[in-house]
Structures are given as C-alpha cells and as structure tokens.
Design an enzyme around this catalytic site. Structure first.
Site, PDB file in Angstrom:
ATOM      1  N   TRP A 119       0.878  -1.185   0.000  1.00 26.21           N
ATOM      2  CA  TRP A 119       0.000   0.000   0.000  1.00 26.21           C
ATOM      3  C   TRP A 119       0.911   1.230   0.000  1.00 26.21           C
ATOM      4  O   TRP A 119       1.784   1.346   0.879  1.00 26.21           O
ATOM      5  CB  TRP A 119      -0.871  -0.045   1.256  1.00 26.21           C
ATOM      6  CG  TRP A 119      -1.822   1.101   1.393  1.00 26.21           C
ATOM      7  CD1 TRP A 119      -2.671   1.585   0.438  1.00 26.21           C
ATOM      8  CD2 TRP A 119      -2.039   1.903   2.566  1.00 26.21           C
ATOM      9  NE1 TRP A 119      -3.400   2.630   0.942  1.00 26.21           N
ATOM     10  CE2 TRP A 119      -3.030   2.849   2.246  1.00 26.21           C
ATOM     11  CE3 TRP A 119      -1.497   1.904   3.846  1.00 26.21           C
ATOM     12  CZ2 TRP A 119      -3.487   3.779   3.165  1.00 26.21           C
ATOM     13  CZ3 TRP A 119      -1.953   2.830   4.758  1.00 26.21           C
ATOM     14  CH2 TRP A 119      -2.938   3.764   4.422  1.00 26.21           C
ATOM     15  N   ASP A 178      -0.612  -5.743   9.142  1.00 24.68           N
ATOM     16  CA  ASP A 178      -1.618  -4.758   8.748  1.00 24.68           C
ATOM     17  C   ASP A 178      -2.867  -5.562   8.385  1.00 24.68           C
ATOM     18  O   ASP A 178      -2.848  -6.346   7.432  1.00 24.68           O
ATOM     19  CB  ASP A 178      -1.120  -3.950   7.539  1.00 24.68           C
ATOM     20  CG  ASP A 178      -2.093  -2.827   7.166  1.00 24.68           C
ATOM     21  OD1 ASP A 178      -3.222  -2.824   7.696  1.00 24.68           O
ATOM     22  OD2 ASP A 178      -1.727  -1.977   6.338  1.00 24.68           O
ATOM     23  N   LYS A 196     -13.211  -0.654   6.553  1.00 24.39           N
ATOM     24  CA  LYS A 196     -13.801  -1.408   5.445  1.00 24.39           C
ATOM     25  C   LYS A 196     -14.892  -2.349   5.938  1.00 24.39           C
ATOM     26  O   LYS A 196     -16.000  -2.344   5.429  1.00 24.39           O
ATOM     27  CB  LYS A 196     -12.727  -2.212   4.710  1.00 24.39           C
ATOM     28  CG  LYS A 196     -11.377  -1.533   4.602  1.00 24.39           C
ATOM     29  CD  LYS A 196     -11.347  -0.441   3.566  1.00 24.39           C
ATOM     30  CE  LYS A 196     -10.088   0.392   3.743  1.00 24.39           C
ATOM     31  NZ  LYS A 196      -9.663   1.143   2.605  1.00 24.39           N
TER      32      LYS A 196
HETATM   33  C1  LMR Z   1      -6.843   2.310  -0.461  1.00 24.38           C
HETATM   34  O1  LMR Z   1      -5.820   1.613  -0.494  1.00 24.38           O
HETATM   35  O2  LMR Z   1      -7.390   2.759  -1.486  1.00 24.38           O
HETATM   36  C2  LMR Z   1      -7.488   2.604   0.854  1.00 24.38           C
HETATM   37  O3  LMR Z   1      -6.781   2.012   1.895  1.00 24.38           O
HETATM   38  C3  LMR Z   1      -7.741   4.047   1.063  1.00 24.38           C
HETATM   39  C4  LMR Z   1      -6.499   4.828   1.343  1.00 24.38           C
HETATM   40  O4  LMR Z   1      -6.462   5.515   2.360  1.00 24.38           O
HETATM   41  O5  LMR Z   1      -5.555   4.793   0.534  1.00 24.38           O
END
Ligand code: LMR
Length: 393
Positions: free
Chosen positions: A127, A208, A243
């Site tokens: 992420w 996570d 979520k």
């Molecule tokens: C995402 O990956 O789109 C979500 O976790 C929202 C974010 O805050 O990036």
C-alpha cells in the site's frame, strides 16, 4: 516562513479520488480508492451501524474524556475479533486508534522507541501510504519481493530468500489478508513457513489487517495472525474498522500488541499511551463506541456479519463476472487470476499509457499501478467495461 518548503507530492490514491469527483461525465467508473460500493455504486452506512449509532445517540450521557488508549470495551471486542474467542489474552494489549493508518503510525512510533536501529521490511509492492508512514516514524525501510507479475501470484521463494537476509530483530510488515494492491495472499502453509522463519531469525511480525472479512470470511481472514500468535512470543497488529464496518471517515481502528509476558505487555501499552498523548492526546469516540455495540450486541452482531458476508460475496461475484467477460472478449485465460484472488483489490497488467487512455477516453479510473477496486466493477455495465479494457490491451 513557508517559502522554503518544497512542492509536496499528493498521495496518488487520494488525488485520483479528487480527480474522479471533479469528472462531470455521468458514465464514469471509479475503480480507484478502496471503499466498498453496492450495486448502485453507493457506499452506504451499514444497517447494523445505523442502528448502533441510534442507540448511542439515545443513550450516551457524557462526552467527558476517555483516555489515550480509548474505550476498553471496544479494545476487548477487537482483541476477540482478531485473536479469536479462545485466545489467551493476558499478554495482549490494545489501544483504540484513528483508523488503521493511525494504528500503523502509533505502532511504528512504538517500534522506533523500542528498537531504534531495526529496519522494517515491506512487500514490493505494498500500500503506497506504508512508505510515508514508516518514514515519518524514522524507521529504515527495506523491501522484499512479493508479487510475480508474469504469473499474477505470490513469488514466495523470492520473498523467503530475501527475508532470510534480514538482520535478526528486524521488523516484517505483513498484510494479514487481502494483500493491497495485488489481491494475492499466502496460503496457510506459507504463513506457517514465514512464522517459522520469523521465530528462527527473531524477526518481529507487524500485521496490517485492514480487510478482515473481505477475503475468505471474518474468522478465516485472521488465521495468519492467530497462527503467528501461537508460534511467536511477540507481534503487533494494526486493525481497521474502515472497510468491514464501512466506518471510513469515522477513523476507527485498533493497535494491538502481543508481548512476551504480562510485564512487557504493560510496558508496551504504557509507551503507546505516551506516543498517543504526545500526538493527538486521545482518539475520537464515535466510531469505536458504534463498533463496540455492533461487535457485542448479539442481534446487531448477527446483522453486521450478514452484511459483511454480503459485501464479500458480491466482490467474489464481480471478480468471477469480470474474469469471465475478459476470457470471452480476449479469447484467453490471461485474466482468470482475478477470479481466484482475495479482497478488494487486484492488479491489471496495464501500463501508464493504457491507464491514462481508459481515464481520458472512457472515464474509467484506476490507480497508476493497474490496481482496481473490485467493488467498483459495474454489475450492469460489465460488458462495456470489459470492452474498454480489452480495447487498450
Ligand atoms: C486504499 O488503499 O485505497 C485505501 O486504503 C484508502 C487509502 O487511504 O488509501
């Protein structure tokens, strides 16, 4: 004062969200930011959550401060949800946090305070916001290979051989389920191998867990964390209610610590309280209190689990429909992997130009690395979407 600041680079996912909102085309499709959408393209407040909020509104009789670690009943409910109803909880501690990201950040600060010289290993890809969060905490970051883009699956051998080179005591960030951005998860056997390696090399697992309930089910998605908890003396978990309870803007999450013994668990929670107090003093209340009601009231809990399961199954149906559409349109099995992946995201094998064309010509928004939010796939307009994607291939 501010003239010396460099131009800041906005977060790619959040910027995409803004660009999508500003697009006036009525047939635009949002496959960008990770929020669940129903068949009407809406992100509704869950019925169980609405009911809990109403109870809260009617019964809450004070807004007095709670404290840095937040609501104890919420924390207890979150520990049960993540570690399981049978878990030995004497070595586990929890602090309510500002969403999953808040939990990541305060746990990162805790790690920096406890092991200042340890590096954190994050999957490549991960992420995108993991990187600034750990950087802001001053932790050195390293990456381990994770995704084999040619085969659209986890490159487990590469992951393991890289992690074997980590220094003893380093931290490993693991997506407990529903890997973001790839949707490719480890099997339970592979989780066992990673846990054994962490034990052997004294690597510290940092989970996570942002999508519990979106992969194989609420209990199944915590299997990785529970397995590690049974094999290792210490770990931390950043859990999110954004979520699975749809509480996104309420910023509700939990930072959890499993320590070697009771004394160390108390020490760790004490340090976490110091981190919280010096950052934002205390977490917001509403989302956590709502969550506590949803998790502990039998009727609300049943209703929520049904709603969560409905979201999960809808995403699976959309995966299958999309993969099937792409199979027929491209006359190949190149997109079959989408049907077998987990959670909210998968990656399409598209380059920057193809992604820009989809956005500019078709109003289809996806993240620059090809990540799609599966929940945003249009049930009705699937054929048109498949056609647009196939046309840029
Ligand atoms: C995402 O990956 O789109 C979500 O976790 C929202 C974010 O805050 O990036």
């Amino acid at each position: 004062m501010f003239e010396s600041l460099p131009e800041s680079k906005p977060d790619a996912i959040l910027q995409l969200m803004e660009t999508f909102r500003a697009d006036t085309r009525t047939n635009k499709i949002d496959l960008g930011v990770g929020v669940y959408k129903d068949a009407n393209g809406q992100t509704p407040v869950l019925t169980s959550v609405k009911k809990a909020e109403k109870i809260l509104l009617d019964t809450q009789d004070t807004k007095a401060y709670v404290g840095p670690v937040g609501s104890r009943p919420f924390c207890a409910a979150m520990i049960t949800q993540v570690f399981g109803a049978q878990a030995q909880t004497d070595r586990i501690r929890c602090a309510q946090s500002n969403g999953g990201t808040g939990a990541l950040r305060i746990l990162a600060d805790l790690i920096k305070a406890s092991k200042p010289n340890s590096a954190i290993w994050v999957s490549d890809p991960t992420w995108p916001n993991h990187i600034p969060v750990f950087k802001a905490a001053g932790i050195e970051m390293k990456t381990y290979p994770y995704y084999d883009a040619d085969n659209c699956s986890v490159d487990f051998d590469a992951m393991m051989s890289t992690l074997k080179q980590a220094n003893d005591g380093d931290v490993v960030l693991l997506h407990g389920c529903c890997h973001n951005p790839t949707g490719a998860d480890l099997s339970i056997e592979q989780w066992g191998d990673v846990a054994d390696m962490c034990a052997k090399k004294s690597l510290f697992p940092f989970f996570d867990l942002a999508y519990q309930g979106f992969g194989d089910g609420l209990e199944q998605d915590a299997a990785s964390v529970r397995l590690f908890a049974s094999k290792l003396p210490e770990l931390v978990v950043a859990a999110s209610c954004s979520k699975n309870l749809g509480l996104y803007r309420e910023r509700t999450g939990a930072a959890m610590i499993l320590a070697e013994n009771n004394t160390n668990a108390d020490k760790a929670l004490g340090q976490l309280s110091v981190v919280i107090r010096s950052n934002y003093s205390m977490p917001p209340d509403h989302g956590a209190n709502t969550t506590n009601l949803v998790l502990t009231d039998d009727a609300l809990n049943k209703e929520w689990r049904d709603e969560l399961e409905e979201m999960r199954l809808r995403m699976l149906r959309l995966r299958t429909a999309f993969a099937e559409g792409m199979r027929q349109r491209t006359n190949s099995d190149k997109f079959d992997y989408i049907a077998g992946q987990k959670g909210m995201f998968s990656r399409l094998p598209l380059n920057t130009q193809q992604i820009a064309t989809l956005r500019d010509d078709n109003g289809i928004y996806l993240v620059g690395d090809g990540r799609i939010n599966v929940a945003g796939l249009p049930e009705e307009g699937m054929d048109a979407l498949v056609e647009a994607i196939a046309s840029v291939l």
